[in-house]
Design a protein around this motif. Structure first.
Motif, short mmCIF file in Angstrom:
data_model
loop_
_atom_site.label_atom_id
_atom_site.label_comp_id
_atom_site.label_asym_id
_atom_site.label_seq_id
_atom_site.Cartn_x
_atom_site.Cartn_y
_atom_site.Cartn_z
N GLU A 99 0.81 -1.21 0.00
CA GLU A 99 0.00 0.00 0.00
C GLU A 99 0.85 1.27 0.00
N GLU A 100 2.06 1.20 0.58
CA GLU A 100 2.94 2.37 0.56
C GLU A 100 3.77 2.40 -0.71
N ALA A 101 4.04 1.23 -1.27
CA ALA A 101 4.90 1.15 -2.46
C ALA A 101 4.12 1.57 -3.71
N PHE A 102 3.46 0.63 -4.35
CA PHE A 102 2.75 0.93 -5.59
C PHE A 102 1.26 0.65 -5.50
N GLY A 103 0.77 0.52 -4.27
CA GLY A 103 -0.67 0.35 -4.07
C GLY A 103 -1.11 -1.10 -4.08
N ASN A 151 -4.00 -1.26 -13.29
CA ASN A 151 -3.20 -1.25 -12.07
C ASN A 151 -1.73 -0.99 -12.43
N HIS A 152 -0.99 -0.43 -11.48
CA HIS A 152 0.46 -0.31 -11.67
C HIS A 152 1.03 -1.72 -11.81
N PRO A 153 2.02 -1.92 -12.70
CA PRO A 153 2.59 -3.27 -12.88
C PRO A 153 3.08 -3.91 -11.58
N LEU A 154 3.43 -3.10 -10.58
CA LEU A 154 3.91 -3.64 -9.30
C LEU A 154 2.86 -3.52 -8.19
N ALA A 155 1.62 -3.25 -8.55
CA ALA A 155 0.56 -3.15 -7.54
C ALA A 155 0.43 -4.48 -6.80
N GLY A 156 0.27 -4.40 -5.49
CA GLY A 156 0.12 -5.61 -4.68
C GLY A 156 1.44 -6.23 -4.25
N GLU A 157 2.57 -5.67 -4.69
CA GLU A 157 3.89 -6.23 -4.37
C GLU A 157 4.50 -5.53 -3.17
#
Length: 314
Positions: A99-103, A151-157
Motif C-alpha cells: 500500500e505504501e509502495a505501488f498500491g 493497475n500499476h505493474p507492481l501493484a500488490g507487491e
C-alpha cells in the motif's frame, strides 16, 4: 539548579538527540537496490553489478549513487524515516508494504474497452497503452473488445529496500545536478553566479500628499543565478519541454536561488554553401549581387520593374 532550569536542560538535550545525524532538508548520495519480496525481481538499483546481473540496459542510464533530498518525497517514506538520524556510511534494510509502495491490487481497475481506443500496432497481450488518459497493459483482445489492466505493474507487491548512505552533498552545483537528474537523464554543464540586474521598483508616494501617484525607479539588485548550458538532447526532451517550469522552481526553492537561466551556445561556421551570403548579410565579406540573383534564379529586370511601379503608386 532549580527544577525549572533542570527541565530546560533536559528539553535541550532531548532536542539535540533528535537532531543528531541526517535530517530533513539534507542532500545525500544514496546507493540502493529495491526488489519485490515475492519474486526477488529488481524494481530499481544504483548498483552497476546488480544491473549487469539482471541484464538491465546500461545504455539508457548510468548506475551510480543518486542525490536525493530528505523530506521531499524523493524516496519511500519508510526508507526516509529509517535514514533520518543516521550518518554517512550507514546501511539499512527496509520492508515496504504494497500500500505504501505501488498500491494494493484493485480488480476494478481491470476493464473491458473498445479495441478502437488502442492503436493497431499495440493490440496484443502485454502491450502498454494509454486509454482515456489512463495507462495500463493489455491482457487479452477478442474481436472488437480489449481487456486492459490499469493497475500499476507492481501493484500488490511488497518491496525490500537495501541502501547505503555514501555521502552528503554540500556543493550547490552538485545539489542542482542531483535534483535535475531526478527528472532528466542528461549530463548538463551548469554553474552558479551572482549577477547584478537592473529592476524597476514601485516607490510609494508620501502619505501626506493625497494627489501623488506611485512612481517607479530603477535599482541594481543581486540575483543568485543557476546557469544551465542547453544541449540538443535537452531541447528535444519531452519531460523538460512540459515540466521545465516545475523543475526549475524546485531547484530555486531547494537551493535558495533567485532564478535559473538556460542558455544555448551556437558555434560559428554557417551552413555549407551559404558562407558568402551569410557573411555579406552579417557585415562580413562582399556579395556579387548579379551572381547571387542568377544563383537564386531571380530575374533582376522584373525586380527593377516592380520597384519602379511601387514608386509610381506612391
Amino acid at each position: 539548579m532549580s527544577e525549572e532550569q533542570e527541565a530546560e536542560v533536559a528539553e535541550d538535550e532531548a532536542t539535540e538527540e533528535v537532531e543528531d545525524g541526517l535530517q530533513s532538508g539534507d542532500f545525500i548520495r544514496l546507493d540502493y537496490t529495491a526488489r519485490t519480496i515475492e519474486d526477488g525481481n529488481v524494481v530499481d538499483t544504483t548498483d552497476p553489478e546488480v544491473a549487469e546481473e539482471e541484464g538491465l540496459d546500461e545504455e539508457e542510464r548510468e548506475f551510480e549513487p543518486r542525490t536525493i533530498v530528505l523530506g521531499q518525497g524523493h524516496i519511500f517514506q519508510s526508507v526516509e524515516d529509517d535514514i533520518t538520524g543516521k550518518e554517512v556510511g550507514d546501511e539499512g534494510h527496509v520492508t515496504i508494504p504494497a500500500e505504501e509502495a505501488f498500491g494494493e491490487y484493485n480488480n476494478e481497475e481491470v476493464k473491458t474497452v473498445s479495441a478502437d481506443k488502442i492503436p493497431e500496432d499495440e493490440r496484443y497481450p502485454g502491450a502498454h497503452v494509454n486509454v482515456d488518459g489512463e495507462h495500463g497493459h493489455v491482457e487479452t483482445i477478442i474481436g472488437g473488445r480489449a481487456r486492459v489492466d490499469f493497475n500499476h505493474p507492481l501493484a500488490g507487491e511488497d518491496i525490500e529496500y537495501d541502501y547505503e548512505v555514501v555521502g552528503e552533498v554540500e556543493d550547490d552545483v552538485e545539489k542542482a545536478q542531483g535534483l535535475i537528474s531526478m527528472f532528466l537523464d542528461a549530463d548538463l554543464e551548469m554553474w552558479i553566479e551572482t549577477d547584478e540586474v537592473e529592476e524597476e521598483t514601485v516607490v510609494e508616494p508620501d502619505e501626506d500628499d493625497e494627489d501623488a501617484e506611485p512612481e517607479t525607479e530603477t535599482q541594481t539588485v543581486e540575483k543568485e543565478t543557476l546557469y544551465i548550458e542547453s544541449t540538443p538532447q535537452l531541447a528535444m526532451n519531452q519531460q523538460w519541454m512540459f515540466q521545465k517550469q516545475q523543475i526549475a522552481q524546485q531547484v530555486i526553492d531547494q537551493l535558495g536561488l533567485d532564478r535559473v537561466i538556460v542558455q544555448e551556445t551556437i558555434d560559428g561556421g554557417g551552413m555549407p554553401g551559404m558562407g558568402g551570403m551569410m557573411g555579406g548579410g552579417m557585415g562580413g565579406g562582399d556579395v556579387d549581387l548579379e551572381e547571387a540573383l542568377e544563383d537564386a534564379d531571380v530575374d533582376e529586370d522584373e525586380i527593377v520593374e516592380e520597384l519602379e511601379a511601387e514608386e509610381t503608386e506612391e
